[in-house]
Design an enzyme around this catalytic site. Sequence first.
Site, PDB file in Angstrom:
ATOM      1  N   PRO A  92       0.818  -1.218   0.000  1.00 32.80           N
ATOM      2  CA  PRO A  92       0.000   0.000   0.000  1.00 32.80           C
ATOM      3  C   PRO A  92       0.854   1.271   0.000  1.00 32.80           C
ATOM      4  O   PRO A  92       0.348   2.359  -0.243  1.00 32.80           O
ATOM      5  CB  PRO A  92      -0.814  -0.093   1.289  1.00 32.80           C
ATOM      6  CG  PRO A  92      -0.559  -1.419   1.883  1.00 32.80           C
ATOM      7  CD  PRO A  92       0.589  -2.064   1.180  1.00 32.80           C
ATOM      8  N   ASP A 172     -10.166   1.186 -24.824  1.00 37.59           N
ATOM      9  CA  ASP A 172     -10.501   1.020 -23.405  1.00 37.59           C
ATOM     10  C   ASP A 172     -10.711   2.345 -22.700  1.00 37.59           C
ATOM     11  O   ASP A 172     -10.075   3.334 -23.037  1.00 37.59           O
ATOM     12  CB  ASP A 172      -9.325   0.388 -22.648  1.00 37.59           C
ATOM     13  CG  ASP A 172      -9.163  -1.063 -22.968  1.00 37.59           C
ATOM     14  OD1 ASP A 172     -10.100  -1.632 -23.520  1.00 37.59           O
ATOM     15  OD2 ASP A 172      -8.089  -1.585 -22.663  1.00 37.59           O
TER      16      ASP A 172
HETATM   17  N1  ADE Z   1      -0.989  -5.123  -0.048  1.00 36.13           N
HETATM   18  C1  ADE Z   1      -1.978  -4.816   0.809  1.00 36.13           C
HETATM   19  N2  ADE Z   1      -2.730  -3.805   0.358  1.00 36.13           N
HETATM   20  C2  ADE Z   1      -2.218  -3.448  -0.853  1.00 36.13           C
HETATM   21  C3  ADE Z   1      -2.545  -2.464  -1.818  1.00 36.13           C
HETATM   22  N3  ADE Z   1      -3.559  -1.620  -1.654  1.00 36.13           N
HETATM   23  N4  ADE Z   1      -1.792  -2.394  -2.932  1.00 36.13           N
HETATM   24  C4  ADE Z   1      -0.754  -3.228  -3.103  1.00 36.13           C
HETATM   25  N5  ADE Z   1      -0.380  -4.158  -2.235  1.00 36.13           N
HETATM   26  C5  ADE Z   1      -1.102  -4.285  -1.106  1.00 36.13           C
END
Ligand code: ADE
Length: 259
Positions: A92, A172
């Site tokens: 994240p 797309d």
């Molecule tokens: N691992 C946990 N959440 C994630 C996300 N939002 N993006 C990428 N990897 C992750």
Amino acid sequence: MRIDILTLFPRMFEAPFSFGIFKRALDNGLVAMKTYNIRDYTHDKHHTADDYPYGGGAGMVLKPEPIFEAWEAIKANASSDRGEPRIVLLTPQGRPFSQSVARELARERHLVFICGHYEGVDERVREHLATDEISIGDYVLTGGEIPAMVVIDAVIRLLPGVLGSEESSRHDSHASGLLEYPQYTRPEEYRGWRVPEVLLSGNHGEIARWRREQIIRRTLERRPELLDKADLGLEDKKIVERLTSPTKAGHQAQSDRES
Ligand code: ADE
């Protein structure tokens, strides 16, 4: 393209790649994909892949050794003519994923994905192994497997030959930086809801103009920030002006209601 995936749950990848366009791409040899179980590269009898964080705190952290060793096993197998792979850690905290990142990755010949879990991955994996960190959005999932699938899906469909001509990715949503126009198929009328007359007219010029206006209208309504970044032509700018000028937009809404 070769894709290698380091994960604690290799079987999660079985279903998504067993159907449709993905399966065809694998069967045709356009993509070669392999999963590696991080646990197979541990050395203790319990196959421990994670450990407590130094300094304390909640959750477990994926250990560096099995991840580096899994990568070394991949490297030993990789033919050098593909060049250095991009090694993508899903997290994240990564760079936000987008169609332009997908296009960038689609130009590579070898991608490696590292799927994190628990509270995270030992920082040395980020610093000394990953070449990229990618997030699929501002929310936290239980692991990097689903994000890896999302990224792989978006990348694979851009590879030459993966989509048939009927499924081309050129039109797309997001390919042009804007959203897509609405699509209809038969029947012409369903439960009293008619397909817009222009699409039945056979007038290709009119249809193209209508679609362009729909693209701009949709983007304006739903994702106006995309219009600021898009490369709009003169005709497009006129459409934006017409749709955003308060009096004319009012007339348009009125005539839409009446039609
Ligand atoms: N691992 C946990 N959440 C994630 C996300 N939002 N993006 C990428 N990897 C992750």
